[in-house]
Design a protein around this motif. Structure first.
Motif, PDB file in Angstrom:
ATOM      1  N   ASP A 134       7.953 -20.534  55.163  1.00 47.31           N
ATOM      2  CA  ASP A 134       8.555 -19.627  53.625  1.00 47.31           C
ATOM      3  C   ASP A 134       8.057 -20.031  52.565  1.00 47.31           C
ATOM      4  O   ASP A 134       7.343 -20.958  52.336  1.00 47.31           O
ATOM      5  CB  ASP A 134       9.892 -18.723  53.446  1.00 47.31           C
ATOM      6  N   GLU A 135       8.371 -19.148  51.206  1.00 48.80           N
ATOM      7  CA  GLU A 135       7.707 -20.298  49.901  1.00 48.80           C
ATOM      8  C   GLU A 135       8.685 -21.240  50.030  1.00 48.80           C
ATOM      9  O   GLU A 135       7.502 -22.075  49.297  1.00 48.80           O
ATOM     10  CB  GLU A 135       8.441 -19.034  48.672  1.00 48.80           C
ATOM     11  N   SER A 136       9.789 -21.715  50.328  1.00 45.87           N
ATOM     12  CA  SER A 136      10.593 -22.447  50.209  1.00 45.87           C
ATOM     13  C   SER A 136       9.913 -24.118  51.165  1.00 45.87           C
ATOM     14  O   SER A 136      10.300 -24.719  50.455  1.00 45.87           O
ATOM     15  CB  SER A 136      11.521 -22.586  50.493  1.00 45.87           C
ATOM     16  N   ASP A 140       9.416 -19.616  58.146  1.00 44.66           N
ATOM     17  CA  ASP A 140       9.797 -17.927  57.669  1.00 44.66           C
ATOM     18  C   ASP A 140      10.496 -16.973  58.803  1.00 44.66           C
ATOM     19  O   ASP A 140       9.498 -16.631  59.948  1.00 44.66           O
ATOM     20  CB  ASP A 140       8.931 -17.077  57.315  1.00 44.66           C
ATOM     21  N   THR A 141      11.526 -16.726  58.813  1.00 43.59           N
ATOM     22  CA  THR A 141      12.103 -16.030  60.038  1.00 43.59           C
ATOM     23  C   THR A 141      12.211 -15.274  60.676  1.00 43.59           C
ATOM     24  O   THR A 141      11.424 -14.273  61.308  1.00 43.59           O
ATOM     25  CB  THR A 141      13.971 -16.212  60.566  1.00 43.59           C
ATOM     26  N   VAL A 142      11.564 -14.387  59.225  1.00 40.54           N
ATOM     27  CA  VAL A 142      10.268 -12.582  59.117  1.00 40.54           C
ATOM     28  C   VAL A 142       9.878 -12.379  59.807  1.00 40.54           C
ATOM     29  O   VAL A 142       9.247 -12.174  60.560  1.00 40.54           O
ATOM     30  CB  VAL A 142      10.824 -12.541  57.603  1.00 40.54           C
ATOM     31  N   ALA A 143       8.754 -13.627  59.880  1.00 38.00           N
ATOM     32  CA  ALA A 143       7.221 -13.829  59.889  1.00 38.00           C
ATOM     33  C   ALA A 143       7.826 -13.844  61.582  1.00 38.00           C
ATOM     34  O   ALA A 143       6.894 -13.566  62.450  1.00 38.00           O
ATOM     35  CB  ALA A 143       7.054 -14.875  59.602  1.00 38.00           C
ATOM     36  N   ILE A 311       6.902 -38.052  43.037  1.00 37.93           N
ATOM     37  CA  ILE A 311       6.925 -36.550  43.359  1.00 37.93           C
ATOM     38  C   ILE A 311       7.593 -36.615  44.602  1.00 37.93           C
ATOM     39  O   ILE A 311       7.302 -37.062  45.805  1.00 37.93           O
ATOM     40  CB  ILE A 311       5.294 -36.010  43.521  1.00 37.93           C
ATOM     41  N   ILE A 312       8.842 -35.608  43.724  1.00 38.17           N
ATOM     42  CA  ILE A 312       9.726 -35.364  45.891  1.00 38.17           C
ATOM     43  C   ILE A 312       9.150 -34.938  47.075  1.00 38.17           C
ATOM     44  O   ILE A 312       8.479 -33.932  46.251  1.00 38.17           O
ATOM     45  CB  ILE A 312      10.580 -35.206  45.615  1.00 38.17           C
ATOM     46  N   ARG A 313       8.323 -34.994  48.014  1.00 38.72           N
ATOM     47  CA  ARG A 313       7.999 -34.098  48.934  1.00 38.72           C
ATOM     48  C   ARG A 313       8.655 -33.159  49.695  1.00 38.72           C
ATOM     49  O   ARG A 313       8.232 -32.733  50.910  1.00 38.72           O
ATOM     50  CB  ARG A 313       7.023 -34.894  49.508  1.00 38.72           C
ATOM     51  N   ASP A 314      10.544 -33.028  49.845  1.00 42.43           N
ATOM     52  CA  ASP A 314      11.092 -32.499  50.280  1.00 42.43           C
ATOM     53  C   ASP A 314      10.863 -31.372  50.225  1.00 42.43           C
ATOM     54  O   ASP A 314      10.887 -30.357  49.321  1.00 42.43           O
ATOM     55  CB  ASP A 314      12.175 -32.786  50.305  1.00 42.43           C
ATOM     56  N   LEU A 315      10.136 -30.613  51.400  1.00 41.22           N
ATOM     57  CA  LEU A 315      10.755 -29.124  51.311  1.00 41.22           C
ATOM     58  C   LEU A 315      11.867 -28.276  51.652  1.00 41.22           C
ATOM     59  O   LEU A 315      12.863 -28.688  52.036  1.00 41.22           O
ATOM     60  CB  LEU A 315       9.353 -28.023  52.621  1.00 41.22           C
ATOM     61  N   GLY A 316      12.293 -26.602  51.395  1.00 37.73           N
ATOM     62  CA  GLY A 316      13.064 -26.217  52.000  1.00 37.73           C
ATOM     63  C   GLY A 316      13.960 -25.979  50.434  1.00 37.73           C
ATOM     64  O   GLY A 316      14.435 -27.295  49.726  1.00 37.73           O
ATOM     65  N   THR A 317      15.084 -24.965  50.474  1.00 39.87           N
ATOM     66  CA  THR A 317      15.903 -25.855  49.396  1.00 39.87           C
ATOM     67  C   THR A 317      17.255 -25.874  50.277  1.00 39.87           C
ATOM     68  O   THR A 317      18.114 -26.450  49.223  1.00 39.87           O
ATOM     69  CB  THR A 317      16.271 -22.977  49.529  1.00 39.87           C
ATOM     70  N   GLU A 318      17.978 -26.111  51.470  1.00 43.84           N
ATOM     71  CA  GLU A 318      18.534 -27.025  51.623  1.00 43.84           C
ATOM     72  C   GLU A 318      17.606 -28.062  52.543  1.00 43.84           C
ATOM     73  O   GLU A 318      17.366 -28.250  53.100  1.00 43.84           O
ATOM     74  CB  GLU A 318      19.433 -26.091  52.983  1.00 43.84           C
TER      75      GLU A 318
END
Ligand SMILES: Cc1ncc(COP(=O)(O)O)c(C=O)c1O
Length: 390
Positions: A134-136, A140-143, A311-318
């Protein structure tokens, strides 16, 4: 209960030697783990290896229950392994996947798992399909749901990747897998020991983990969880007379528990260390461990963001206790070795460890720092100061 940091550090001899910020690689062992390994080794020296095993048999057996308690499983669903990759491979290769079967995996998938998929593409004609993010940057669980058809034979994902702070929605994936009756293999290598893990909530059929990372166990240890509903139907890819006793001249009988994935000879000293590590983590409490290690990682992200060019490279909201970053003009391997000379330990992650994600984001080699609950804010401050001058 909050963590007694003074006590924890007094039980962690390694903190006297360096600022160790690499729990995602191999964390510092606490004294009870070190003692368990040494004591078992001394016992072997004193009385012989087989005799030491017999003497300690109850304690060694208790390891299975401890791990089961740690992850909300049953004792007979646990197999002890020499690392997470062996655990994962035992599960994956035991699955009777055939030509045309689809395996759904994620962009953050770990290299060892992905090359195994590729081997079975070549050998068995399976098809690998990657679930979009997903964007984060999380699955993407919908996908995922939209990708499912009758050819999907396996969902196999990495919960927390090797290269950063992303936490994939493993339990949501589990719900989808359950709803569609699809086998679910979860790589929890970077999760176990840094946060609560419960296989019932995750809904996974298999879970693989290592001992040396956030669990603070010795190197050369790991484990596999296999849900009891699947055990009897699984033929391990390799067996010996421990996994499958030789019951008649032309017959073997697979064990009825997850230990059908083990073999006869093992390091009981290391298993004692793993057992002590699990007990140690549970005595502190996985909620508290998560809270502190994630807090320290966020503190670190905050400090890093003040460095020009970082640049912080971590993905995700959590985001979890793994912090990945680059700094314009700094080569990760040089920075890592310069810091090491100052007794500050971080690591670097190469694009080839997580190739799908790295290529999708055009990621270079990144620096990777992973504080654990035994670290302190002042260690992080010292690391940041040293990084600025590295
Ligand atoms: C996500 C992930 N899975 C699996 C592994 C493999 O673990 P082990 O080295 O114990 O086999 C690693 C190791 O870095 C990892 O980061």
């Amino acid at each position: 209960m909050t963590i007694d940091i003074e006590k924890i550090r007094s039980e962690t001899p390694g903190v006297d030697n360096s600022i160790h910020l690499l729990a995602s690689g191999s964390a510092l062992m606490p004294q009870p783990v070190i003692d368990a390994i040494i004591n078992h080794t001394l016992l072997e020296a004193r009385m012989g290896g087989y005799e030491a095993q017999a003497e300690e048999s109850e304690k060694l057996e208790a390891t299975y229950q401890s791990i089961a308690t740690l992850i909300g499983a049953k004792k007979h669903e646990i197999a002890l392994m020499e690392n997470a990759t062996a655990a994962w491979c035992h599960a994956f290769y035991a699955l009777p996947l055939k030509a045309g079967d689809r395996v759904l995996t994620c962009e953050a998938e770990y290299a060892a798992n992905y090359v195994a998929y590729l081997q079975r593409v070549k050998r068995d004609g399976i098809v690998i399909d990657v679930i979009p993010s997903d964007e984060s940057g999380a699955i993407d669980t919908v996908a995922l749901e939209a990708m499912i058809d009758e050819r999907v034979a396996l969902i196999a994902i990495t919960w927390i990747p090797t290269n950063g702070g992303l936490v994939n929605p493993a339990a949501k994936v589990g719900k989808i897998a359950k709803r569609h009756g699809i086998t679910y293999l979860l790589d929890a290598c970077q999760a176990v020991g840094q946060m609560p893990v419960n296989v019932q909530q995750l809904g996974c059929d298999f879970l693989s983990a290592t001992g040396r990372k956030f669990l603070r166990g010795p190197r050369g240890t790991g484990f596999l969880y296999v849900t009891e509903a699947l055990i009897e139907g699984l033929e391990p890819i390799v067996i010996d007379h421990f996994a499958a006793p030789w019951v008649a001249k032309d017959q073997y009988q697979l064990r009825g528990d997850a230990r059908r994935f083990e073999n006869w000879e093992n390091s009981y000293a290391l298993r004692s260390g793993l057992s002590a590590a699990v007990e140690y983590a549970m005595a502190i409490g996985l909620d508290d461990i998560q809270q502190r290690s994630w807090y320290l990682a966020n503190y670190l992200r905050g400090q890093l963001s003040d460095i020009p060019g970082a640049i912080i490279r971590d993905l995700g909201t959590e985001q979890c206790a793994i912090v990945s970053f680059t700094i314009d003009g700094k080569t990760p391997s040089n920075a890592v070795s310069q810091l090491r000379h100052k007794n500050i330990i971080i690591g670097a992650s190469d694009p080839s460890s997580t190739r799908l994600d790295a290529e999708a984001r055009n990621l270079p080699r990144v620096m990777r720092a992973a504080p654990h609950y035994y670290n302190t804010e002042s260690e992080i401050d010292l690391f940041i100061a040293a990084l600025k001058s590295a």
